[in-house]
Design a protein around this motif. Structure first.
Motif, PDB file in Angstrom:
ATOM      1  N   ARG A 188      -3.825  -4.618 -17.287  1.00  0.00           N
ATOM      2  CA  ARG A 188      -3.148  -3.416 -16.797  1.00  0.00           C
ATOM      3  C   ARG A 188      -4.085  -2.082 -16.888  1.00  0.00           C
ATOM      4  NH1 ARG A 188       2.897  -2.682 -16.378  1.00  0.00           N
ATOM      5  NH2 ARG A 188       1.940  -1.486 -14.774  1.00  0.00           N
ATOM      6  N   LEU A 189      -5.198  -2.278 -17.823  1.00  0.00           N
ATOM      7  CA  LEU A 189      -5.815  -0.974 -18.466  1.00  0.00           C
ATOM      8  C   LEU A 189      -6.377  -0.147 -17.135  1.00  0.00           C
ATOM      9  CD1 LEU A 189      -7.211  -1.738 -21.593  1.00  0.00           C
ATOM     10  CD2 LEU A 189      -5.362  -0.609 -21.231  1.00  0.00           C
ATOM     11  N   THR A 190      -6.821  -0.959 -15.909  1.00  0.00           N
ATOM     12  CA  THR A 190      -7.530  -0.141 -14.952  1.00  0.00           C
ATOM     13  C   THR A 190      -6.705   0.337 -13.832  1.00  0.00           C
ATOM     14  OG1 THR A 190      -8.172  -2.466 -14.048  1.00  0.00           O
ATOM     15  CG2 THR A 190      -9.850  -1.387 -15.324  1.00  0.00           C
ATOM     16  N   GLU A 191      -5.140  -0.073 -14.051  1.00  0.00           N
ATOM     17  CA  GLU A 191      -4.509   0.727 -13.230  1.00  0.00           C
ATOM     18  C   GLU A 191      -4.490   2.021 -13.226  1.00  0.00           C
ATOM     19  OE1 GLU A 191      -0.485  -0.984 -13.360  1.00  0.00           O
ATOM     20  OE2 GLU A 191      -1.412  -2.776 -13.482  1.00  0.00           O
ATOM     21  N   ARG A 192      -4.285   3.040 -12.237  1.00  0.00           N
ATOM     22  CA  ARG A 192      -4.204   4.290 -12.512  1.00  0.00           C
ATOM     23  C   ARG A 192      -2.928   4.757 -13.057  1.00  0.00           C
ATOM     24  NH1 ARG A 192      -5.327   5.961  -6.145  1.00  0.00           N
ATOM     25  NH2 ARG A 192      -7.078   4.714  -5.848  1.00  0.00           N
ATOM     26  N   PHE A 193      -3.301   5.586 -14.039  1.00  0.00           N
ATOM     27  CA  PHE A 193      -2.198   6.341 -14.748  1.00  0.00           C
ATOM     28  C   PHE A 193      -1.500   5.247 -15.644  1.00  0.00           C
ATOM     29  CE2 PHE A 193      -1.792   8.814 -11.038  1.00  0.00           C
ATOM     30  CZ  PHE A 193      -2.319  10.240 -11.512  1.00  0.00           C
ATOM     31  N   VAL A 239       0.762  -1.202   0.041  1.00  0.00           N
ATOM     32  CA  VAL A 239       0.005  -0.108  -0.165  1.00  0.00           C
ATOM     33  C   VAL A 239       1.032   1.237   0.117  1.00  0.00           C
ATOM     34  CG1 VAL A 239      -1.422   1.178   1.427  1.00  0.00           C
ATOM     35  CG2 VAL A 239      -2.085  -0.961   1.157  1.00  0.00           C
ATOM     36  N   GLU A 240       1.797   1.204   0.673  1.00  0.00           N
ATOM     37  CA  GLU A 240       2.739   2.305   0.940  1.00  0.00           C
ATOM     38  C   GLU A 240       3.518   2.676  -0.456  1.00  0.00           C
ATOM     39  OE1 GLU A 240       4.786   5.422   2.080  1.00  0.00           O
ATOM     40  OE2 GLU A 240       3.175   4.350   3.036  1.00  0.00           O
ATOM     41  N   GLU A 241       3.936   1.522  -1.130  1.00  0.00           N
ATOM     42  CA  GLU A 241       4.545   1.879  -2.329  1.00  0.00           C
ATOM     43  C   GLU A 241       3.562   2.039  -3.286  1.00  0.00           C
ATOM     44  OE1 GLU A 241       7.805  -1.958  -2.575  1.00  0.00           O
ATOM     45  OE2 GLU A 241       6.043  -2.076  -3.725  1.00  0.00           O
ATOM     46  N   MET A 242       2.369   1.842  -3.322  1.00  0.00           N
ATOM     47  CA  MET A 242       1.355   2.291  -4.293  1.00  0.00           C
ATOM     48  C   MET A 242       0.931   3.563  -4.176  1.00  0.00           C
ATOM     49  SD  MET A 242      -1.430  -0.784  -4.269  1.00  0.00           S
ATOM     50  CE  MET A 242      -2.857   0.216  -4.698  1.00  0.00           C
ATOM     51  N   ARG A 243       0.935   3.893  -2.783  1.00  0.00           N
ATOM     52  CA  ARG A 243       0.947   5.556  -2.276  1.00  0.00           C
ATOM     53  C   ARG A 243       2.074   6.221  -2.915  1.00  0.00           C
ATOM     54  NH1 ARG A 243       2.185   9.521   0.710  1.00  0.00           N
ATOM     55  NH2 ARG A 243       4.018   8.061   1.512  1.00  0.00           N
ATOM     56  N   ALA A 244       3.136   5.986  -2.818  1.00  0.00           N
ATOM     57  CA  ALA A 244       4.117   6.689  -3.266  1.00  0.00           C
ATOM     58  C   ALA A 244       4.319   6.848  -4.652  1.00  0.00           C
ATOM     59  CB  ALA A 244       5.639   5.877  -2.938  1.00  0.00           C
ATOM     60  N   ASP A 245       3.796   5.759  -5.392  1.00  0.00           N
ATOM     61  CA  ASP A 245       3.651   5.758  -6.760  1.00  0.00           C
ATOM     62  C   ASP A 245       2.674   6.481  -7.379  1.00  0.00           C
ATOM     63  OD1 ASP A 245       5.692   3.916  -7.183  1.00  0.00           O
ATOM     64  OD2 ASP A 245       4.333   2.360  -7.852  1.00  0.00           O
ATOM     65  N   PHE A 246       1.633   6.634  -6.579  1.00  0.00           N
ATOM     66  CA  PHE A 246       0.450   7.462  -7.001  1.00  0.00           C
ATOM     67  C   PHE A 246       0.937   8.902  -6.795  1.00  0.00           C
ATOM     68  CE2 PHE A 246      -3.112  10.111  -5.858  1.00  0.00           C
ATOM     69  CZ  PHE A 246      -4.253   9.701  -6.855  1.00  0.00           C
ATOM     70  N   VAL A 247       1.371   9.428  -5.786  1.00  0.00           N
ATOM     71  CA  VAL A 247       1.793  10.642  -5.723  1.00  0.00           C
ATOM     72  C   VAL A 247       2.831  11.015  -6.549  1.00  0.00           C
ATOM     73  CG1 VAL A 247       3.104  12.248  -3.996  1.00  0.00           C
ATOM     74  CG2 VAL A 247       1.290  10.715  -2.995  1.00  0.00           C
ATOM     75  N   ALA A 248       3.982  10.203  -6.940  1.00  0.00           N
ATOM     76  CA  ALA A 248       4.776  10.537  -7.846  1.00  0.00           C
ATOM     77  C   ALA A 248       4.166  10.717  -9.218  1.00  0.00           C
ATOM     78  CB  ALA A 248       5.864   9.385  -8.024  1.00  0.00           C
TER      79      ALA A 248
END
Ligand code: ADP
Length: 432
Positions: free
Chosen positions: A370-375, A194-203
């Motif tokens: 992977r299409l529904t992954e953010r970004f 979750v932490e990795e996802m959050r960091a990826d998302f913010v980046a």
């Protein structure tokens, strides 16, 4: 896992031993007095012989106690008892009890599975070779204070475990207390992910915002400088700035919508809404885009209302994303079909399916999961050119999840793509 089996009988009590020795000494005294009375032995010799027999009867007690086998110690040592083994075995997380030297006294099945090199009566330091763990263990033993370390497991998949070493006072055989070390492992993998996802998302979000922002400030500089007195250039740059600002606003909009849907993900919408006017409204709104891209949109909807439990605003966003994507990415096919059908899902329940089909270039199979992954975008440049944010299908998936529905994506490259939003059909009220 059976960790300990102190099944041997209890030690012989002192009273029993005393009785045996007394019987031996009485028998010896009687025999010696008979021999003395027969004049076969002097009293002095008889006393010496009696003392030897007494020593022979009593000394083994002491020898037996000092040379007690390890099994006997285990039998009577509270730390090694079956009760302590049962407590360690019953801990839900991997757990290991060590003595002061770091030797394994008990370990449960989860710990044995996590670190198969851990063995009873062997040093944990040899099994868990990480310098961080060895230092933590040494410090904890020396200071009798808790220590934490990270244990990484790579087989069969990467796992991050937090290792906590807690000194625990345990009673000893001869009274008093000794310190043992309780080592427990806590799986931190979900939190890490979750932490990795959050960091990826913010980046990703920062990157997406910074690009149009950089373009905007670049054009502002140009307008204040060399293009200051050039009305034609000014007009063109203002147009580009307008597009970039729209893109930023759209990204922020999508981010807000996504977080709103996520916040209410556990609350299923309970208002009854008719899907047909919602689909028509979206199609009407996208008519200018269809005209601009020269795409003919065919709508095949049934006559009677199709009611589902839904959130009108979210459904508008959902169909807008699907139809707009078909118009943007599938424009070369010149045709988009929007249709509504109903049918049985794989689990036998009835569902409503809204299908958006285009006849454009389609999507290569490796991208589909992977299409529904953010970004996530198949072609970042193309998406940006179309004003995309890479959040549309992620939003669609979240909206469908909230409606307890599902998204199906099918595509044959060069023949187009079909996105199907499936909603559970509401059950008709039970008449009594
Ligand atoms: P975007 O804002 O980039 O459109 P989406 O999440 O809506 O983001 O879509 C993700 C990616 O999926 C798009 O960038 C595009 O590459 C691909 N895609 C979506 N719909 C279609 C379609 N109908 N045909 C081909 N590719 C599509």
């Amino acid at each position: 896992m059976a960790i300990d089996a102190p099944s041997s009988p209890t030690a012989q009590p002192w009273s029993d031993r005393l009785r045996h020795s007394t019987i031996i000494l009485i028998a010896a005294a009687l025999a010696l007095s008979v021999v003395v009375s027969l004049g076969e032995l002097s009293v002095l010799h008889a006393v010496a012989v009696f003392l030897c027999i007494a020593a022979a009867a009593l000394i083994p007690w002491r020898l037996h106690d000092t040379a007690a086998s390890r099994d006997d110690v285990r039998r009577i040592n509270p730390v090694e008892s079956a009760a302590v083994a049962a407590v360690v075995a019953g801990m839900p997380d991997p757990a290991v009890l060590l003595d002061r030297a770091g030797r394994v006294i008990h370990l449960n099945a989860a710990a044995a599975q996590l670190a198969p090199a851990l063995r009873r009566n062997e040093l944990a330091q040899f099994a868990l070779r990480s310098p961080e763990i060895i230092t933590a263990l040494r410090e904890s033993i020396a200071t009798t204070e808790p220590r934490r370390a990270t244990y990484l497991d790579h087989v069969p998949v990467d796992r991050w475990m937090e290792l906590i070493i807690t000194p625990v006072p345990v009673p000893t055989t001869f009274g008093g207390a000794d310190k043992c070390m309780l080592m427990t492992f806590h799986d931190q993998t979900p939190l890490r992910r979750v932490e990795e996802m959050r960091a990826d998302f913010v980046a990703n979000a920062s990157h997406e915002l910074r690009t149009p922002l950089a373009a905007l400030s670049g054009f502002i500089d140009t307008l204040q400088g060399q293009a200051k007195d050039d009305p034609k250039a000014r007009e063109r740059f203002l147009g580009i700035m307008h597009n970039q600002a729209t893109r930023m606003a759209r990204l922020i909009d999508d981010l807000l919508s996504l977080s709103r849907v996520e916040l209410s993900a556990h609350v299923r919408p309970d208002t009854l809404v008719d899907l047909l006017p919602i689909i028509r409204q979206v199609a009407d709104g996208l008519e200018p885009l269809a005209r601009e891209r020269q795409v003919e949109v065919e709508i095949h909807l049934p006559e009677p209302p199709v009611m589902i439990a839904g959130d009108r605003e979210e459904l508008l966003r959902l169909f807008e994303n699907l139809i707009e994507n078909a118009l943007k990415y599938g424009a070369s096919g010149g045709r988009v079909i929007v249709s509504l059908t109903s049918g049985a899902a794989t689990d036998g329940t009835q569902e409503i399916r809204v299908m958006v089909r285009d006849f454009g270039p389609g999507i290569a199979p490796e991208h589909l999961p992977r299409l529904t992954e953010r970004f996530y975008r198949v072609d970042v440049g193309d998406s940006r050119l179309q004003g995309g944010t890479g959040l549309g299908l992620s939003l669609v998936k979240h909206i469908l999840n909230r409606h307890r529905g599902r998204l199906l994506i099918e595509s044959v490259p060069k023949q187009g793509a079909t996105f199907t939003a499936c909603f559970p059909q509401i059950r008709p009220p039970v008449t009594v």
